[in-house]
Design a protein around this motif. Structure first.
Motif, mmCIF file in Angstrom:
data_model
loop_
_atom_site.group_PDB
_atom_site.id
_atom_site.type_symbol
_atom_site.label_atom_id
_atom_site.label_comp_id
_atom_site.label_asym_id
_atom_site.label_seq_id
_atom_site.Cartn_x
_atom_site.Cartn_y
_atom_site.Cartn_z
ATOM 1 N N PRO A 23 56.086 -38.728 20.612
ATOM 2 C CA PRO A 23 55.180 -38.131 20.719
ATOM 3 C C PRO A 23 55.410 -36.450 21.501
ATOM 4 O O PRO A 23 54.773 -35.410 21.824
ATOM 5 N N LEU A 24 55.980 -36.986 22.926
ATOM 6 C CA LEU A 24 56.535 -35.719 24.163
ATOM 7 C C LEU A 24 57.150 -34.708 23.570
ATOM 8 O O LEU A 24 57.081 -33.154 23.996
ATOM 9 N N LEU A 25 57.899 -34.989 22.745
ATOM 10 C CA LEU A 25 59.137 -34.614 22.204
ATOM 11 C C LEU A 25 58.716 -33.161 21.734
ATOM 12 O O LEU A 25 59.568 -32.357 21.579
ATOM 13 N N CYS A 26 57.840 -33.776 20.636
ATOM 14 C CA CYS A 26 57.274 -32.404 19.121
ATOM 15 C C CYS A 26 56.494 -31.837 20.055
ATOM 16 O O CYS A 26 55.393 -32.249 18.902
ATOM 17 N N ASP A 27 55.259 -32.526 20.886
ATOM 18 C CA ASP A 27 54.142 -32.209 21.038
ATOM 19 C C ASP A 27 52.804 -33.153 20.042
ATOM 20 O O ASP A 27 52.117 -32.075 19.256
ATOM 21 N N LEU A 28 52.978 -33.592 19.243
ATOM 22 C CA LEU A 28 52.316 -34.366 18.393
ATOM 23 C C LEU A 28 51.152 -34.672 18.652
ATOM 24 O O LEU A 28 50.197 -35.052 19.680
ATOM 25 N N LYS A 29 50.332 -34.262 17.885
ATOM 26 C CA LYS A 29 49.070 -34.148 18.300
ATOM 27 C C LYS A 29 47.969 -33.623 17.008
ATOM 28 O O LYS A 29 49.289 -33.875 16.013
ATOM 29 N N MET A 30 46.930 -34.446 16.623
ATOM 30 C CA MET A 30 46.355 -34.841 15.610
ATOM 31 C C MET A 30 44.848 -34.093 15.071
ATOM 32 O O MET A 30 44.173 -34.629 16.234
ATOM 33 N N LEU A 31 44.183 -33.531 14.097
ATOM 34 C CA LEU A 31 43.316 -33.079 14.050
ATOM 35 C C LEU A 31 42.684 -33.973 13.045
ATOM 36 O O LEU A 31 43.143 -33.987 12.582
ATOM 37 N N ALA A 32 41.305 -35.143 13.363
ATOM 38 C CA ALA A 32 41.247 -35.741 12.128
ATOM 39 C C ALA A 32 39.247 -35.290 12.262
ATOM 40 O O ALA A 32 38.587 -34.955 13.206
ATOM 41 N N THR A 33 39.222 -34.963 11.053
ATOM 42 C CA THR A 33 38.003 -34.364 11.074
ATOM 43 C C THR A 33 36.969 -35.571 9.332
ATOM 44 O O THR A 33 37.794 -36.193 8.908
ATOM 45 N N ASP A 34 35.646 -35.048 9.563
ATOM 46 C CA ASP A 34 34.914 -35.604 8.544
ATOM 47 C C ASP A 34 33.668 -35.122 8.776
ATOM 48 O O ASP A 34 33.539 -34.565 9.712
ATOM 49 N N ILE A 35 33.107 -34.708 7.414
ATOM 50 C CA ILE A 35 31.882 -34.238 7.646
ATOM 51 C C ILE A 35 30.732 -35.554 8.084
ATOM 52 O O ILE A 35 29.229 -35.781 7.771
ATOM 53 N N ASP A 36 31.213 -37.105 8.214
ATOM 54 C CA ASP A 36 29.717 -37.077 8.959
ATOM 55 C C ASP A 36 30.244 -38.019 10.008
ATOM 56 O O ASP A 36 30.863 -38.929 10.878
ATOM 57 N N SER A 37 28.740 -37.421 10.659
ATOM 58 C CA SER A 37 28.991 -37.411 12.193
ATOM 59 C C SER A 37 28.813 -39.061 12.575
ATOM 60 O O SER A 37 29.389 -39.518 13.641
ATOM 61 N N ASN A 38 28.863 -40.164 12.042
ATOM 62 C CA ASN A 38 28.572 -41.795 12.190
ATOM 63 C C ASN A 38 29.239 -41.809 12.001
ATOM 64 O O ASN A 38 30.059 -42.959 12.645
ATOM 65 N N VAL A 39 30.910 -41.770 11.063
ATOM 66 C CA VAL A 39 31.482 -42.367 11.225
ATOM 67 C C VAL A 39 32.700 -41.812 12.170
ATOM 68 O O VAL A 39 33.585 -42.638 12.466
ATOM 69 N N LEU A 40 32.142 -40.761 12.624
ATOM 70 C CA LEU A 40 33.542 -40.215 13.168
ATOM 71 C C LEU A 40 33.355 -40.707 14.909
ATOM 72 O O LEU A 40 33.847 -40.792 16.221
ATOM 73 N N GLU A 41 31.789 -41.112 15.007
ATOM 74 C CA GLU A 41 31.961 -42.339 15.774
ATOM 75 C C GLU A 41 32.280 -43.695 16.663
ATOM 76 O O GLU A 41 32.981 -43.432 17.617
ATOM 77 N N VAL A 42 32.228 -43.623 15.040
ATOM 78 C CA VAL A 42 33.176 -45.046 15.345
ATOM 79 C C VAL A 42 34.654 -44.307 15.256
ATOM 80 O O VAL A 42 35.196 -45.305 16.300
ATOM 81 N N ALA A 43 35.263 -43.583 15.079
ATOM 82 C CA ALA A 43 36.470 -43.419 15.032
ATOM 83 C C ALA A 43 36.902 -42.994 16.503
ATOM 84 O O ALA A 43 38.119 -43.498 16.724
ATOM 85 N N MET A 44 36.035 -42.479 16.968
ATOM 86 C CA MET A 44 36.465 -42.222 18.379
ATOM 87 C C MET A 44 36.599 -42.811 19.154
ATOM 88 O O MET A 44 36.901 -42.581 19.475
ATOM 89 N N LYS A 45 35.159 -44.002 19.357
ATOM 90 C CA LYS A 45 35.719 -45.128 19.509
ATOM 91 C C LYS A 45 36.456 -46.069 19.837
ATOM 92 O O LYS A 45 37.695 -46.765 20.705
ATOM 93 N N GLY A 46 37.197 -46.276 18.141
ATOM 94 C CA GLY A 46 38.995 -46.757 17.489
ATOM 95 C C GLY A 46 38.420 -48.143 18.096
ATOM 96 O O GLY A 46 39.169 -48.546 18.479
#
Length: 91
Positions: A23-46
């Protein structure tokens, strides 16, 4: 990537890292989206229930997750480690 509660984007990133991508050599990043803020909250906690241990290869579990035990030591869970979570932005 669609985020839902995070399993999909975390799995994709783990697969990329396992394939040898640095990930350092290719500047790996991901944008993960969803329309449901409740599931995003779970996702962010991991953080996921201990049952995931039966669904994930033990080597991958040890490599990409941290075991978390609550204060009274009655409940275990697994949290995605910062090597993975630091590559994702949830929106």
């Amino acid at each position: 990537a669609a985020a839902s509660t995070g399993q999909e984007p975390y799995s994709i990133l783990m697969s990329l890292l396992e394939s040898g991508i640095d990930p350092l050599l290719c500047d790996l990043k991901m944008l993960a989206t969803d329309i449901d803020s409740n599931v995003l909250e779970v996702a962010m906690k991991g953080t996921y229930p201990a049952q995931i241990a039966s669904e994930i290869d033990p080597v991958m579990l040890k490599k990409y997750f941290l075991k978390v035990v609550n204060q009274d030591k009655t409940k275990e869970s697994f949290k995605v480690n910062s090597r993975i979570s630091g590559l994702i932005k949830f929106a």
